[in-house]
Design a protein around this motif. Structure first.
Motif, mmCIF file in Angstrom:
data_model
loop_
_atom_site.group_PDB
_atom_site.id
_atom_site.type_symbol
_atom_site.label_atom_id
_atom_site.label_comp_id
_atom_site.label_asym_id
_atom_site.label_seq_id
_atom_site.Cartn_x
_atom_site.Cartn_y
_atom_site.Cartn_z
ATOM 1 N N GLY A 61 -1.992 -6.737 2.610
ATOM 2 C CA GLY A 61 -2.200 -5.982 1.373
ATOM 3 C C GLY A 61 -1.522 -4.634 1.323
ATOM 4 O O GLY A 61 -1.495 -3.985 0.273
ATOM 5 N N PHE A 62 -0.958 -4.168 2.441
ATOM 6 C CA PHE A 62 -0.338 -2.848 2.455
ATOM 7 C C PHE A 62 1.062 -2.882 1.840
ATOM 8 O O PHE A 62 1.828 -3.834 2.038
ATOM 9 C CB PHE A 62 -0.254 -2.312 3.885
ATOM 10 N N GLY A 63 1.392 -1.825 1.122
ATOM 11 C CA GLY A 63 2.718 -1.695 0.534
ATOM 12 C C GLY A 63 3.116 -0.237 0.447
ATOM 13 O O GLY A 63 2.274 0.674 0.542
ATOM 14 N N LEU A 64 4.414 -0.009 0.267
ATOM 15 C CA LEU A 64 4.954 1.347 0.242
ATOM 16 C C LEU A 64 6.077 1.428 -0.779
ATOM 17 O O LEU A 64 6.895 0.513 -0.904
ATOM 18 C CB LEU A 64 5.494 1.725 1.624
ATOM 19 N N SER A 65 6.108 2.514 -1.519
ATOM 20 C CA SER A 65 7.246 2.821 -2.390
ATOM 21 C C SER A 65 7.597 4.285 -2.195
ATOM 22 O O SER A 65 6.718 5.135 -2.069
ATOM 23 C CB SER A 65 6.906 2.540 -3.859
ATOM 24 N N ALA A 93 1.679 4.895 -1.343
ATOM 25 C CA ALA A 93 1.168 3.872 -0.431
ATOM 26 C C ALA A 93 0.009 3.166 -1.120
ATOM 27 O O ALA A 93 -0.791 3.808 -1.819
ATOM 28 C CB ALA A 93 0.706 4.493 0.882
ATOM 29 N N TYR A 94 -0.068 1.842 -0.929
ATOM 30 C CA TYR A 94 -1.147 1.127 -1.576
ATOM 31 C C TYR A 94 -1.655 -0.009 -0.697
ATOM 32 O O TYR A 94 -0.997 -0.448 0.249
ATOM 33 C CB TYR A 94 -0.708 0.584 -2.935
ATOM 34 N N TYR A 95 -2.853 -0.442 -1.053
ATOM 35 C CA TYR A 95 -3.431 -1.645 -0.435
ATOM 36 C C TYR A 95 -4.051 -2.461 -1.551
ATOM 37 O O TYR A 95 -4.856 -1.947 -2.346
ATOM 38 C CB TYR A 95 -4.503 -1.297 0.595
ATOM 39 N N GLU A 96 -3.678 -3.743 -1.632
ATOM 40 C CA GLU A 96 -4.307 -4.606 -2.622
ATOM 41 C C GLU A 96 -4.379 -6.034 -2.091
ATOM 42 O O GLU A 96 -3.385 -6.658 -1.723
ATOM 43 C CB GLU A 96 -3.579 -4.554 -3.970
ATOM 44 N N LYS A 97 -5.596 -6.494 -2.028
ATOM 45 C CA LYS A 97 -5.887 -7.842 -1.576
ATOM 46 C C LYS A 97 -7.369 -8.126 -1.838
ATOM 47 O O LYS A 97 -8.178 -7.185 -1.882
ATOM 48 C CB LYS A 97 -5.564 -7.990 -0.082
ATOM 49 N N TYR A 98 -7.686 -9.398 -2.028
ATOM 50 C CA TYR A 98 -9.073 -9.819 -2.253
ATOM 51 C C TYR A 98 -9.684 -9.139 -3.476
ATOM 52 O O TYR A 98 -10.867 -8.796 -3.500
ATOM 53 C CB TYR A 98 -9.931 -9.541 -1.015
ATOM 54 N N GLY A 99 -8.858 -8.871 -4.505
ATOM 55 C CA GLY A 99 -9.348 -8.257 -5.730
ATOM 56 C C GLY A 99 -9.403 -6.747 -5.713
ATOM 57 O O GLY A 99 -9.690 -6.113 -6.733
ATOM 58 N N SER A 110 -7.579 -3.049 -5.247
ATOM 59 C CA SER A 110 -6.274 -2.400 -5.365
ATOM 60 C C SER A 110 -6.476 -0.892 -5.280
ATOM 61 O O SER A 110 -7.174 -0.302 -6.106
ATOM 62 C CB SER A 110 -5.610 -2.772 -6.699
ATOM 63 N N ILE A 111 -5.881 -0.269 -4.258
ATOM 64 C CA ILE A 111 -6.003 1.173 -4.047
ATOM 65 C C ILE A 111 -4.592 1.749 -3.887
ATOM 66 O O ILE A 111 -3.773 1.184 -3.145
ATOM 67 C CB ILE A 111 -6.844 1.510 -2.804
ATOM 68 N N ARG A 112 -4.332 2.854 -4.551
ATOM 69 C CA ARG A 112 -3.004 3.461 -4.466
ATOM 70 C C ARG A 112 -3.126 4.977 -4.392
ATOM 71 O O ARG A 112 -3.909 5.587 -5.113
ATOM 72 C CB ARG A 112 -2.159 3.079 -5.679
ATOM 73 N N VAL A 113 -2.308 5.568 -3.521
ATOM 74 C CA VAL A 113 -2.194 7.021 -3.412
ATOM 75 C C VAL A 113 -0.725 7.379 -3.672
ATOM 76 O O VAL A 113 0.171 6.815 -3.036
ATOM 77 C CB VAL A 113 -2.629 7.532 -2.019
ATOM 78 N N GLN A 114 -0.486 8.285 -4.595
ATOM 79 C CA GLN A 114 0.880 8.645 -4.970
ATOM 80 C C GLN A 114 1.058 10.158 -4.857
ATOM 81 O O GLN A 114 0.253 10.930 -5.386
ATOM 82 C CB GLN A 114 1.173 8.210 -6.408
ATOM 83 N N TYR A 115 2.120 10.555 -4.148
ATOM 84 C CA TYR A 115 2.446 11.972 -3.985
ATOM 85 C C TYR A 115 3.821 12.230 -4.597
ATOM 86 O O TYR A 115 4.767 11.468 -4.372
ATOM 87 C CB TYR A 115 2.450 12.350 -2.501
ATOM 88 N N GLN A 116 3.920 13.299 -5.369
ATOM 89 C CA GLN A 116 5.174 13.677 -6.015
ATOM 90 C C GLN A 116 5.464 15.145 -5.715
ATOM 91 O O GLN A 116 4.552 15.978 -5.747
ATOM 92 C CB GLN A 116 5.089 13.501 -7.536
ATOM 93 N N ARG A 117 6.726 15.435 -5.460
ATOM 94 C CA ARG A 117 7.126 16.823 -5.237
ATOM 95 C C ARG A 117 8.504 17.059 -5.826
ATOM 96 O O ARG A 117 9.403 16.226 -5.675
ATOM 97 C CB ARG A 117 7.151 17.175 -3.754
ATOM 98 N N ARG A 118 8.644 18.159 -6.519
ATOM 99 C CA ARG A 118 9.958 18.624 -6.947
ATOM 100 C C ARG A 118 10.089 20.079 -6.502
ATOM 101 O O ARG A 118 9.145 20.877 -6.608
ATOM 102 C CB ARG A 118 10.174 18.478 -8.445
#
Length: 924
Positions: free
Chosen positions: A774-778, A815-821, A823-831
């Motif tokens: 369930g782990f993913g990264l963008s 970074a996120y985790y989604e499986k078994y219904g 879905s959790i996501r943490v998003q960090y942005q910097r300029r």
């Protein structure tokens, strides 16, 4: 295939089949069916990314996409926030909310907004404002970074195209909805949101009709922490070291109570009488309102600047609490720009109640027709009306009396860039008319006398009406050994912007008494103290908005509105455009090339004031521009692509800058106003990118871009240099002109990299347990460098500066985790830091910048059933402040050398607090 809820995305067209159960992400499509990606609804983040990559991969130019399921996966209430995670995208914020979009570091005016391919003028003008458009209306958001001949020439950095939902996106009846509630941490303010989509398809004879209706509502209340400081060079300060000293002319707090709302209603009917013909009627209506109550306390530190006698002689700089001046800019009593005391300071308080309202109403009738022998015809007609209501319900000015003992003495400390430390004291008279001393500390600022000096009621509405007609004829044929699509098109745009501003201004005691305005602010305020967290150094009470509405209503009943003639204008722009282009596809890739020709005609009508005379003035201008572009796409293999493009564009000045009003002062020998003859700033760019669509899942990208800029638009002061306004024997060509004009040339270049990876396909090979899939990264990164020449003005020589709005580094990590219904996501942005404004001369406090911006959002979803999920969002988790500052060291002397650097000075600081919301989403 056994999936029970599946979305087949084939060449960017969505087909949905709904059934009652969720399933796991289906296996990747067969290698022989490379254009098909099958997703099943249980992994919304992974699926939306896969859908977006399919669309992106199959385009013949450089794009980035947010697919339908991705819009709203974070707290994305507007289009700017929804696109901000894409490579090369950064945002500018207002009151902590994403408003403008910068593409690859370019100025925000280089980004255009479209609905279903039709450019829409923002209510504010050419600076496309994206916070007034909710993301709920979109099925896709396509960000085009490389311009093609089909796009209007005003697209320089890129275009954000909002693809609205269609009834044919779904197999039959489809209903989706969302309802939520939230709170703002700062001030414990409330938040409400709701949206709904209903669509269906109906057989009509041999054809079919698809209908979709959607609506959304989002309301959030908020307060702000704020301080601002305006710096200036003081002519009387000539003591040793004065070249590096910039003094605070005023220190202020702008303390807001806001309620912002977004509404949207959209509808679309698509009629397909057969497989070769489609007629579509689309309508979108969005409204953004901002009810703003602002308590503004301004301490006018330089009110008695004339007390200081200019002298270049050295003097002791020890503390002297009994000065013969007000203390402003006086180093001889121990004051410095960072710390000191000023005696008898004028309080310039403003109580302001505003009712902003912006709307976009866009309507399109379009047709797509396929004929024999590969001929195709596309046509459309569009009418869009944008309104920007800038009205002020009422603004009361409260000012200290002239008696200095009735004013506070203010001790200031600006040494902390994140805190403006003000301490108020009473003011005592010493012997002599100019000698004063600080008395006891005063914490209640409203205990000082501040009678009202004026009441302003403003009705101001800017209306833009736009008409567009477009016709495109295409032919599929063989050409140069490949499969080609040749296109020729014509487009006509007419946009008319009318600014209508009228006001009531009351500034006598009798007038203010007529409307019932009390002479004591304490009778106009609530028993509600400041609800923010920033230490002000004093206490105050918010003004009563109900009483403001009462006096405003009384003013409207007793006094007549008068037009603000200098701010009213009527500007019309007509664009006649034609383009030819061809796309040739080979086994190894494709080539897209063509040219767009645009003939521009501008006409402006406004009131010009010359000396004591005022008369309407009409100004016209015209220009013909060509925009060539060429795009190469090479398939290294079935997973890797190389893209190379050459493109061009032109950013035109905003409508208010094109108005012909001018105000000429023969006494001051100045001219100010619009500039209808200003030229567009031209840009010519090249892009080179490598993309790797990893099997069975994943994406890597790296690329570089370069753009040359000519005739950069600046708001500056210069010699008028024309005899167009000469009259009665007066030569005005040498007068000083202030307004928009063209500057020098420059360039912007940089590089991008992006990655999207999921662990699911690799768990077996890595020997990991199933749940880790369930782990993913963008992640994505953009670095750039920009330089343009700012022409010299007077004693200040020409110099190189960055393009305003450009950050050297922008990156997003999710970074996120989604499986078994779940879905959790943490998003960090910097300029990183970006340039805000460029100063013209040595009297200002230096170029101004916004400090680096850090944002983090958290999103969680859990599917209770296949049709119902609950969600939780946390926004602005880091709660970092927005800080604008000036760098006096960026200025140049008359010889072209930098001035000695003094400390960086904060000129604006604001913080908005964290926001939390949760609710339920349904989908049937």
């Amino acid at each position: 295939m056994t999936s029970q809820f599946k979305i087949l995305l084939l060449a960017g067209i969505s087909l949905v089949a709904a059934t009652p159960a969720l399933a796991q992400l289906a296996p990747a499509a067969d290698e022989g069916d490379e254009q098909a990606i099958v997703v099943t609804g249980s992994r919304p983040i992974a699926e939306s990314e896969a859908a977006a990559l399919t669309i992106q991969r199959n385009t013949d130019s450089l794009v980035a996409v947010v697919a339908a399921d991705g819009v709203g996966r974070l707290p994305d209430q507007n289009i700017a926030q929804a696109t901000s995670r894409l490579p090369g995208v950064s945002v500018e914020r207002d009151q902590g909310q994403a408003r403008y979009i910068n593409l690859r570091g370019a100025p925000k005016r280089w980004t255009t907004l479209s609905f279903d391919g039709i450019n829409v003028v923002s209510p504010e003008g050419r600076d496309a404002r994206f916070d007034s458009t909710p993301s709920a209306i979109a099925s896709q958001i396509v960000v085009s970074k490389a311009v093609t001949p089909e796009m209007p020439g005003e697209t320089v950095a890129g275009n954000v195209n909002i693809i609205t939902r269609s009834g044919f996106d779904y197999p039959g009846l489809h209903v989706a909805g969302k309802a939520g509630y939230g709170i703002a941490e700062l001030g414990d303010r409330k938040q409400y949101e709701a949206s709904a989509v209903v669509s269906d398809r109906f057989k009509v004879g041999e054809g079919e009709i698809g209908v979709v209706l959607s609506g959304s509502y989002f309301e959030r209340a908020m307060i702000t922490d704020n301080f601002e400081t305006d710096y200036e060079r003081v002519a009387q300060d000539q003591r040793p070291g004065s070249a590096t000293r910039f003094w605070a002319a005023e220190a202020e707090n702008k303390l807001y109570r806001l309620t912002r709302k977004n509404w949207s209603v959209s509808g679309r009917i698509d009629y397909k009488p057969d497989a070769d013909n489609t007629i579509s009627l689309r309508s979108v209506y969005t409204i953004f309102t901002d009810d703003e109550a602002r308590d503004n306390y301004r301490f006018d530190l330089d009110d008695r600047q004339s007390d200081l006698v200019a002298s270049a002689a050295a003097c002791p700089t020890t503390l002297n609490p009994n000065p013969t001046t007000s203390g402003y800019a006086d180093v001889c009593i121990g004051n410095t720009p960072q710390k000191g005391t000023v005696y008898g300071v004028d309080i310039r308080q403003r109580s302001t109640l505003r009712a902003f309202r912006q709307s976009i109403f866009t309507n399109t009738l379009a047709g797509d027709h396929d004929f024999a022998d590969g001929w195709k015809l596309n046509w459309l007609a569009n009418y869009t009306e944008s309104k920007d209501d800038r009205s002020v319900v009422g603004e009361v000015a409260w000012d200290s009396p002239g008696t200095r003992t009735a004013r506070p003495s203010v001790s200031y400390d600006f040494s902390d860039p994140n805190h403006s430390n003000l301490v108020l004291f009473s003011t005592n008279q010493l012997s002599g008319p100019t000698r004063f001393q600080a008395g006891g500390q005063v914490t209640n600022v409203d205990s000082f006398t501040k009678p009202p000096s004026s009441l302003l009621v403003l009705d101001a509405v800017d209306t833009t009406k736009a008409y567009t007609g477009k016709l495109v004829l295409a032919r599929e044929t063989g050409l140069f050994g490949g499969e080609a699509v040749l296109k020729a098109g014509f487009q006509f745009d007419r946009r008319t912007k009318i600014a209508d501003e009228n006001q009531i201004l009351l500034n006598t005691a009798a007038q203010l008494a007529t409307v019932g305005l009390p002479t004591d602010y304490n009778q106009f305020s609530l028993n509600t103290p400041f609800e923010g967290k920033i230490p002000l150094g004093y206490n105050f009470h918010y003004f009563d908005t109900a009483k403001m509405r009462q006096v405003s209503k009384a003013a409207r009943a007793s006094f007549a509105f008068a037009p603000n003639a200098a701010n009213n204008y009527n500007v019309r722009e007509e664009v006649y455009a034609g383009f030819i282009m061809g796309t040739v596809k080979y086994d190894w890739g494709s080539i897209l090339g063509g040219v767009r020709i645009e003939h521009l005609k501008n006409r402006g009508v406004a009131l010009a004031t010359v000396g004591a005379a005022a008369a309407p003035v009409t100004a016209t201008s015209s220009q013909t521009l060509a925009f060539p572009s060429l795009h190469f796409n090479y398939n290294v293999d079935d997973t890797k692509k190389l893209r190379l493009s050459f493109n061009s564009g032109a950013a035109r000045a905003d409508y208010d800058d094109l108005r012909p009003n001018v105000v000429v002062s023969d006494t001051n020998q100045t001219i100010s106003g619009g500039n209808p003859s200003v030229k567009p700033e031209r840009a010519f760019g090249v892009d080179g990118y490598f993309e790797w669509y990893i099997k069975p899942q994943g994406y890597l990208m790296v690329g570089a871009f370069y753009k040359k800029v000519k005739d950069v638009l600046y708001r500056q002061t210069r010699t008028f240099g024309s005899n167009a306004l000469d009259s009665n024997g007066i030569d005005r060509s040498a007068y000083t002109f202030t307004g928009i004009t063209n500057g020098g040339d420059g360039r912007i270049f940089g590089a991008e990299a992006a990655a999207q990876l999921q662990l699911e396909p690799w768990t077996g090979n890595l020997g990991l347990p199933e749940w880790t899939g369930g782990f993913g990264l963008s992640a994505n990164l953009t670095v750039n460098d920009s330089k343009v020449t700012k022409p010299g003005i007077g004693a200040v020589p020409a110099r190189k500066v960055r393009l305003p709005g450009t950050s050297d580094v922008v990156y997003n990590i999710g970074a996120y985790y989604e499986k078994y219904g779940l879905s959790i996501r943490v998003q960090y942005q910097r300029r990183s830091t970006w340039l805000d404004e460029i100063v013209d001369d040595l009297t200002d406090g230096g170029d101004t910048y916004w400090a680096a911006d850090d944002e983090m959002d958290v999103s969680a979803r859990y599917a209770i059933t296949p049709n119902v999920e609950i969600y939780f969002d946390a926004q602005n988790v880091l709660n970092k402040p927005g800080r604008r500052y000036s760098e006096p060291g960026n200025l140049l002397t008359a010889t072209g050398t930098p001035t000695a650097r003094s400390s960086i000075q904060t000129i604006e600081w604001e913080r908005f607090g964290r926001r939390y919301s949760g609710g339920v989403r349904v989908n049937f």
